[in-house]
Design an enzyme around this catalytic site. Sequence first.
Site: not given
Ligand code: AG3
Length: 295
Positions: A35, A90, A110, A141, A160-163, A167
């Site tokens: 990313q 993070d 992560d 992974d 605790d992920s991204t949208d 990935p």
């Molecule tokens: N995890 C949640 C990310 C969601 C944010 N989405 C967005 N900005 N569209 C963030 C990781 C923090 N530990």
Amino acid sequence: MFEPNEWFTEVVEDEGSAFSLKVTEKLHEEQTPYQLIEVYATAGFGNLMVIDGFVMLTSRDNFLYHEMMSHPALFTHPNPRRVCIIGGGDCGTLREVLKHDGVETVVQIDIDEGVTLAAECFFPELTASNEDPRARLLFEDGIRWIQEAPPGSLDLIIVDSTDPVGPAVGLFTADFYADCARALDQGGILVQQSESPLYHMHILTDMHIAMRGAGFGDSRSLFFPQAVYPSGWMTATLAGKGDRALDAVRVADVRAKSFDTQYYNAEIHQAALAQPEFFRRALTAALQTVRTAGA
Ligand code: AG3
């Protein structure tokens, strides 16, 4: 090219909305194998980390998300000792988990070491506990790691992920939840970031359906504000393996906690469990459809 004193904006095209922060400097940009990571200094929110154009966290308000991703689950499970964090690079969630003396091991997996390296540089307050002997950081992974985890070997899994694009897609599937259910011990809890109740109701209903389909007896969403995420309103969703209700907060233990928080306390925890009417209706209808289809 980025100019100082511009605005960083995350647009949500489907909703016709956007959120902006005034930025004073671009501190970091790196395309990793997974990313694009960017870090900015902002005028009012401290440092800002962005992944693939999406706001991940700021110095000023990340406490809301990280506390709500960790303490509610830790104060619902009767005795959480073995914790695993999928994503979380993070290290803000990790820091909160390590505040619990009863936690004996935390493995964080992560896929992208770049996130942790950037956090060490630009959010050192979040990575300050990383040398804790109870913590182990892996960069691989997380889906495969959970598949290979011995059955019953964990008390808590925090996703605790991204949208759910890129990935993180595989972390929002029934197959992944089934692997989590197997890796968890009886009474184990899975908690996952579950986006905005205003914008992403379909993600929330799909998640509850998939969690229950994967064998979790109960699932509950907790609501909290998060200024920098789309709509400013966020959820974390808990799924429980076994009979213990997920609204059974260990209130006395929360009141007696030995560490400081900025947002979380017993009243916040209980209030976060309250379900808005539109949410209750949508979820009841979605779960009803599954029951009918299964009957
Ligand atoms: N995890 C949640 C990310 C969601 C944010 N989405 C967005 N900005 N569209 C963030 C990781 C923090 N530990």
